[in-house]
Design a protein around this motif. Sequence first.
Motif, short mmCIF file in Angstrom:
data_model
loop_
_atom_site.label_atom_id
_atom_site.label_comp_id
_atom_site.label_asym_id
_atom_site.label_seq_id
_atom_site.Cartn_x
_atom_site.Cartn_y
_atom_site.Cartn_z
N GLU A 1 0.82 -1.21 0.00
CA GLU A 1 0.00 0.00 0.00
C GLU A 1 0.85 1.26 0.00
OE1 GLU A 1 -3.71 1.91 2.58
OE2 GLU A 1 -2.81 -0.02 3.13
N ARG A 2 2.05 1.17 0.57
CA ARG A 2 2.93 2.34 0.62
C ARG A 2 3.38 2.75 -0.77
NH1 ARG A 2 8.82 2.42 3.68
NH2 ARG A 2 9.42 4.55 3.04
N ASN A 3 3.65 1.78 -1.64
CA ASN A 3 4.18 2.07 -2.98
C ASN A 3 3.12 1.97 -4.07
OD1 ASN A 3 6.84 2.35 -1.95
ND2 ASN A 3 7.10 0.12 -1.98
N ARG A 4 1.88 1.70 -3.70
CA ARG A 4 0.86 1.47 -4.72
C ARG A 4 0.56 2.73 -5.52
NH1 ARG A 4 -4.06 -1.25 -2.16
NH2 ARG A 4 -2.44 -2.83 -1.84
N ALA A 5 0.47 3.87 -4.83
CA ALA A 5 0.17 5.12 -5.54
C ALA A 5 1.30 5.48 -6.51
CB ALA A 5 -0.06 6.25 -4.55
N MET A 6 2.54 5.28 -6.08
CA MET A 6 3.67 5.59 -6.96
C MET A 6 3.69 4.65 -8.16
SD MET A 6 7.73 5.72 -5.99
CE MET A 6 7.72 3.97 -5.53
N ALA A 7 3.42 3.36 -7.95
CA ALA A 7 3.38 2.42 -9.06
C ALA A 7 2.26 2.75 -10.03
CB ALA A 7 3.22 0.99 -8.53
N ALA A 8 1.10 3.16 -9.49
CA ALA A 8 -0.01 3.54 -10.37
C ALA A 8 0.33 4.76 -11.21
CB ALA A 8 -1.26 3.79 -9.53
N ALA A 9 0.96 5.75 -10.58
CA ALA A 9 1.34 6.96 -11.33
C ALA A 9 2.39 6.64 -12.39
CB ALA A 9 1.86 8.02 -10.37
N ALA A 10 3.38 5.81 -12.05
CA ALA A 10 4.40 5.44 -13.02
C ALA A 10 3.81 4.62 -14.16
CB ALA A 10 5.52 4.65 -12.33
N GLY A 11 2.89 3.72 -13.84
CA GLY A 11 2.25 2.93 -14.89
C GLY A 11 1.43 3.79 -15.84
N ARG A 12 0.68 4.74 -15.30
CA ARG A 12 -0.09 5.64 -16.15
C ARG A 12 0.83 6.46 -17.06
NH1 ARG A 12 -2.88 6.78 -11.49
NH2 ARG A 12 -1.87 8.81 -11.38
N ALA A 13 1.91 6.98 -16.48
CA ALA A 13 2.83 7.80 -17.28
C ALA A 13 3.47 6.98 -18.39
CB ALA A 13 3.91 8.39 -16.37
N TYR B 1 12.30 6.12 -19.53
CA TYR B 1 12.62 7.47 -19.05
C TYR B 1 11.43 8.10 -18.33
CZ TYR B 1 13.26 12.52 -19.20
OH TYR B 1 13.30 13.84 -18.86
N ARG B 2 10.23 7.96 -18.92
CA ARG B 2 9.06 8.56 -18.30
C ARG B 2 8.72 7.90 -16.98
NH1 ARG B 2 7.82 13.28 -18.59
NH2 ARG B 2 8.22 13.14 -20.83
N VAL B 3 8.87 6.58 -16.88
CA VAL B 3 8.58 5.88 -15.63
C VAL B 3 9.56 6.30 -14.55
CG1 VAL B 3 8.60 3.61 -14.53
CG2 VAL B 3 7.44 3.91 -16.71
N VAL B 4 10.86 6.32 -14.87
CA VAL B 4 11.87 6.71 -13.88
C VAL B 4 11.66 8.17 -13.46
CG1 VAL B 4 14.34 7.09 -13.53
CG2 VAL B 4 13.54 5.01 -14.67
N ASP B 5 11.35 9.05 -14.41
CA ASP B 5 11.12 10.45 -14.09
C ASP B 5 9.91 10.62 -13.18
OD1 ASP B 5 11.69 13.39 -14.68
OD2 ASP B 5 9.61 13.22 -15.36
N THR B 6 8.85 9.85 -13.44
CA THR B 6 7.66 9.93 -12.58
C THR B 6 7.96 9.46 -11.17
OG1 THR B 6 6.23 9.58 -14.51
CG2 THR B 6 5.27 9.20 -12.34
N ILE B 7 8.69 8.35 -11.05
CA ILE B 7 9.04 7.85 -9.72
C ILE B 7 9.90 8.86 -8.97
CG2 ILE B 7 10.34 6.05 -8.51
CD1 ILE B 7 9.44 4.09 -10.64
N GLN B 8 10.85 9.47 -9.67
CA GLN B 8 11.71 10.46 -9.02
C GLN B 8 10.91 11.67 -8.56
OE1 GLN B 8 14.85 11.91 -11.53
NE2 GLN B 8 15.94 12.93 -9.87
#
Length: 384
Positions: free
Chosen positions: A204-216, A350-357
């Motif tokens: 649950e801690r990383n779910r929002a970040m994974a969802a945002a990276a997946g969408r990007a 690149y977009r996934v790594v940038d979103t996670i950062q």
Amino acid sequence: MNGDEGRTADRPMPGGLRGTWDRLPWLVRSMVMWSACLVVVVAALYLLGKIAVLLAPLAIALAATLFLTALLDPVTRLLRRLRLPASLAALLTVLLLLGVLFGTAALVWSLTADQFRGLADELDQGVQRTRDFVTSTLPVSEAQLDRLTEQARAGMNRSSPDPVSGARTAAEVAGSVLLSLVLLFFLLKDGRAMWHWVLRRISERNRAMAAAAGRAGWRTLGAYSRGTMMIALIDAVGIGLALVLLGVPLAFPLALITFIGAFVPIIGATVAGTVAVLVALAANGPGTALLVLAAVIAVQQTEGNLLEPLIMKRQVRLHPAVILVAVTAGTLVAGIAGAFVSVPITAVAYRVVDTIQRYRQQAAREQALGLPDVAGPGPEADPA
């Protein structure tokens, strides 16, 4: 770093290694650490590349499936808005793709079949004109030119595949195409459910970040697919129209080659333009070839400086140096197929790594300000 970690870092290394390490200049220590990280990353990429080469048909099928899914997903969503079942919408989308492909092939064949029959004589005449031009302009005799031609023909014969490997390659291609179509149907039908299943398995801690990276990443792949399709179509129409106006034979097949080559950035357009110029030189002579070269350069410059920034925008824009390195690396690892998939993989990564950062930086700022954690999108987040 907490207190326990600080005390652990202050402990002396066995055998005086800590003292030796501390006596090294900071630049040397930084170079050692960065070199070690680089070795690990390169080794991991090399291992992944070797696995992809060993599983080349499967890797190519998966890459083609993801590309086509991102390209055709808006069509499926439009059909779903018309209250069609998911299975029927996905099936109609796949049938639409097959209809466009087979219809285009049939149209090109019907328009160029007559040109194919008369092309042999035109090529013979063009080759003879080219030989006369070379021998009269350059310090090359006809005997030397014949010897070079024979050497080139012998090299091509040695590099041509044997019938057994050719049949195996054809079977692998057919299997990859069939697998891509089946996977395309299931991804169009159940892709979002699969993504939700993956998100539910993430903490649950990383779910929002994974969802945002997946969408990007998914939006980047979709934008790249549709933008590349539009740019390739514009290139093919522009160069094909110039070939028709200049009376170059096989204008439609050359336009189709231009369309396909546009999916390999920079290199593909250059190769397609070279083929068009060579055909014009062989069939109509140097004057027409120069006009075709001018038309190809004009279309490609317009596309590269005006249309591509306008269509692609900032979402998938990569520096030309990055594109060249990615295409070269993909070609060395997996040949033509690697050249096709290298740029979208690089753009998505690149977009996934940038979103996670960015996500982590925002979380760090909120934590520094003492703000409560903002709940991000949960498993229901839509990657598309």
